[in-house]
Design a protein around this motif. Structure first.
Motif, PDB file in Angstrom:
ATOM      1  N   CYS A 187       0.854  -1.189   0.000  1.00  0.00           N
ATOM      2  CA  CYS A 187       0.000   0.000   0.000  1.00  0.00           C
ATOM      3  C   CYS A 187       0.893   1.243   0.000  1.00  0.00           C
ATOM      4  O   CYS A 187       0.949   1.970   1.001  1.00  0.00           O
ATOM      5  N   PRO A 188       1.618   1.486  -1.071  1.00  0.00           N
ATOM      6  CA  PRO A 188       2.634   2.543  -1.063  1.00  0.00           C
ATOM      7  C   PRO A 188       2.097   3.940  -0.803  1.00  0.00           C
ATOM      8  O   PRO A 188       2.828   4.793  -0.301  1.00  0.00           O
ATOM      9  N   ASP A 189       0.832   4.195  -1.112  1.00  0.00           N
ATOM     10  CA  ASP A 189       0.288   5.538  -0.940  1.00  0.00           C
ATOM     11  C   ASP A 189      -0.294   5.779   0.446  1.00  0.00           C
ATOM     12  O   ASP A 189      -0.697   6.907   0.748  1.00  0.00           O
ATOM     13  N   ASP A 190      -0.346   4.744   1.252  1.00  0.00           N
ATOM     14  CA  ASP A 190      -1.060   4.858   2.529  1.00  0.00           C
ATOM     15  C   ASP A 190      -0.215   4.483   3.738  1.00  0.00           C
ATOM     16  O   ASP A 190      -0.751   4.313   4.838  1.00  0.00           O
ATOM     17  N   VAL A 191       1.110   4.352   3.558  1.00  0.00           N
ATOM     18  CA  VAL A 191       1.972   3.883   4.638  1.00  0.00           C
ATOM     19  C   VAL A 191       3.201   4.777   4.765  1.00  0.00           C
ATOM     20  O   VAL A 191       3.903   5.029   3.773  1.00  0.00           O
ATOM     21  N   THR A 192       3.452   5.254   5.972  1.00  0.00           N
ATOM     22  CA  THR A 192       4.703   5.918   6.315  1.00  0.00           C
ATOM     23  C   THR A 192       5.552   4.924   7.089  1.00  0.00           C
ATOM     24  O   THR A 192       5.064   4.295   8.029  1.00  0.00           O
ATOM     25  N   VAL A 193       6.809   4.767   6.699  1.00  0.00           N
ATOM     26  CA  VAL A 193       7.703   3.799   7.337  1.00  0.00           C
ATOM     27  C   VAL A 193       8.650   4.531   8.280  1.00  0.00           C
ATOM     28  O   VAL A 193       9.238   5.558   7.916  1.00  0.00           O
ATOM     29  N   LEU A 194       8.788   3.993   9.473  1.00  0.00           N
ATOM     30  CA  LEU A 194       9.655   4.567  10.506  1.00  0.00           C
ATOM     31  C   LEU A 194      10.702   3.540  10.894  1.00  0.00           C
ATOM     32  O   LEU A 194      10.402   2.352  11.025  1.00  0.00           O
ATOM     33  N   ALA A 195      11.953   3.975  11.077  1.00  0.00           N
ATOM     34  CA  ALA A 195      13.009   3.062  11.528  1.00  0.00           C
ATOM     35  C   ALA A 195      13.962   3.793  12.450  1.00  0.00           C
ATOM     36  O   ALA A 195      14.522   4.832  12.087  1.00  0.00           O
ATOM     37  N   ASP A 196      14.112   3.266  13.656  1.00  0.00           N
ATOM     38  CA  ASP A 196      15.153   3.719  14.574  1.00  0.00           C
ATOM     39  C   ASP A 196      16.417   2.952  14.208  1.00  0.00           C
ATOM     40  O   ASP A 196      16.441   1.718  14.274  1.00  0.00           O
TER      41      ASP A 196
END
Length: 456
Positions: free
Chosen positions: A256-265
């Motif tokens: 779902c590339p238009d609806d997901v923000t990815v976070l990484a520490d």
């Protein structure tokens, strides 16, 4: 879609699945917790802090005594230390959201994982907490998250005054809500006048150390997006998967590339925890561009700027030169063996735990040992945290830290302390062909098993 497959070791046993109707947790003046209502919340105070926190007879305190991320127990990679040292003469921080080199390195990191985009769609911050705070801040409405969930999630929503709700996870894993429970929670929240807008999830999960099956990720994402929720996917632990050839990790952003923000520490696998830096990847849409700009506004207002030397080291790690790739592989292989041994010890003591698949810890349910624990004065997860932290000589945060019920005897057990007590011992464990046969590792595992075995 499918429902949950029975009550697993990390679900509420008193009432089974509650369709998302979590119970809030507040605290009285003595630092104890009490349940009420149906909004889920992680306690803002708990038992003793990790190293350097209050003693067992002091006030348990608020959020500042919450658990740190699991300690890798490994020395800093010399190549990264050299990059940091070479940049230590810099006198200016990175601009809000990170400078061009850091953002381009993050873009390349995600590009190699099939998530294509531009450096303009990246934002960096000094750690996951301020970045998540900004992300929640720029999305209106209520926040949903799985139970259990990382300890830092609920405080961010609470600090912003956002209503937040826990959703049960299925039996086979944590980190991703059960799709049917998610739909029921959304329905209930709306019926009560709420505005659910944001779902937090983690496919490689802290605290449960599991990796969600791709089909579950797809079903949960379809359910969330169908109800108009935006998804923040915390992928801090994706590079710590113990057996990457046998484990399929699917990012929600791939589907779902238009609806997901990815976070990484980056402290999950790439950089040491004392060098705080986290990155977020926004969708390539006009709406996301607006949210990206607003996120930079929040980071600017907070003064949440990545230190220049740390940014140089983080960019180097994100470029993944051979030394970094080798450390990631070695660390994952080592943790696979250590975590498996710890898991056997937990099961041997009569407790429950899902097999750990990622990270540097496992999540144990000591409910089957309740009678023996009660004889020792341990009747809830706060008391269990105190009891095990004292006997293990290392932090053992209770399940209440992660949104589980206070009465459930669950605990996150970190594996880093099992690698040794000195930098030399930990480095030896990292390079050993059979780390479980090293005397100091074997002794640490024996002590770990003995502490748990004594509870039977």
């Amino acid at each position: 879609m499918r429902g949950s497959e029975g009550i697993g070791p990390h679900e509420d046993r008193a009432g089974g699945h509650d369709g998302g109707e979590g119970r809030a947790v507040e605290h009285d003046g003595g630092g104890r917790a009490r349940a009420h209502g149906d909004r889920a919340a992680v306690p803002e105070s708990g038992a003793d802090s990790p190293v350097g926190g209050p003693g067992p007879h002091e006030d348990h305190g608020p959020v500042r005594y919450g658990p740190l991320a699991p300690d890798p127990g490994l020395p800093v990679l010399p190549e990264l230390a050299a990059v940091l040292a070479a940049a230590s003469g810099g006198t200016r921080p990175e601009p809000p959201g990170g400078g061009p080199a850091l953002r381009e390195a993050a873009r390349g990191y995600w590009d190699r994982r099939g998530l294509h985009g531009t450096a303009e769609g990246i934002a960096a911050a000094p750690g996951a907490q301020p970045l998540l705070l900004a992300l929640i801040g720029v999305h209106g409405g209520d926040v949903l998250m799985p139970r259990p969930c990382p300890a830092a999630w609920m405080p961010q929503a609470r600090l912003l005054g956002r209503p937040a709700y826990h959703v049960p996870t299925p039996a086979e894993c944590g980190g991703v809500p059960d799709p049917y429970a998610l739909l029921e929670t959304v329905r209930r929240v709306r019926a009560e006048g709420g505005r659910p807008k944001l779902l937090l999830l983690s496919v490689a999960d802290d605290p449960t150390a599991t990796v969600a099956p791709p089909e579950l990720v797809r079903e949960a994402c379809e359910a969330a997006i169908g109800e108009g929720l935006h998804i923040v996917s915390d992928e801090t632990w994706r590079d710590t998967v113990h057996r990457p050839r046998d484990t399929v990790l699917l990012s929600p952003a791939e589907m779902c590339p238009d609806d997901v923000t990815v976070l990484a520490d980056l402290s999950g696998a790439l950089t040491p925890a004392p060098w705080p830096v986290a990155v977020a990847r926004f969708p390539d849409t006009p709406r996301a561009a607006v949210r990206h700009a607003r996120t930079l506004d929040v980071l600017t207002a907070l003064g949440a700027l990545v230190a220049g030397p740390v940014a140089h080291a983080a960019a180097h790690a994100l470029d993944e030169p051979e030394a970094v790739r080798d450390r990631i592989r070695r660390a994952a292989t080592l943790q696979a063996q250590i975590a498996s041994a710890a898991h056997r010890a937990v099961l041997g003591a009569g407790a429950l735990a899902r097999p750990p698949q990622a990270g540097r810890h496992l999540y144990a349910d000591l409910g089957p040992l309740r009678s023996g624990l009660a004889e020792r004065g341990v009747t809830d997860s706060m008391e269990l945290e105190e009891y095990l932290s004292d006997r293990l000589g290392a932090p053992a945060p209770g399940g209440h830290r992660f949104g589980d019920e206070l009465g459930a005897l669950r605990v996150r057990l970190d594996t880093g302390p099992l690698l040794g007590t000195t930098a030399r011992q930990r480095a030896e464990a990292l390079t050993a062909g059979r780390p479980l046969e090293l005397p100091h590792v074997a002794q640490a595992l024996d002590r770990f098993a003995a502490v748990l075995g004594a509870l039977r």
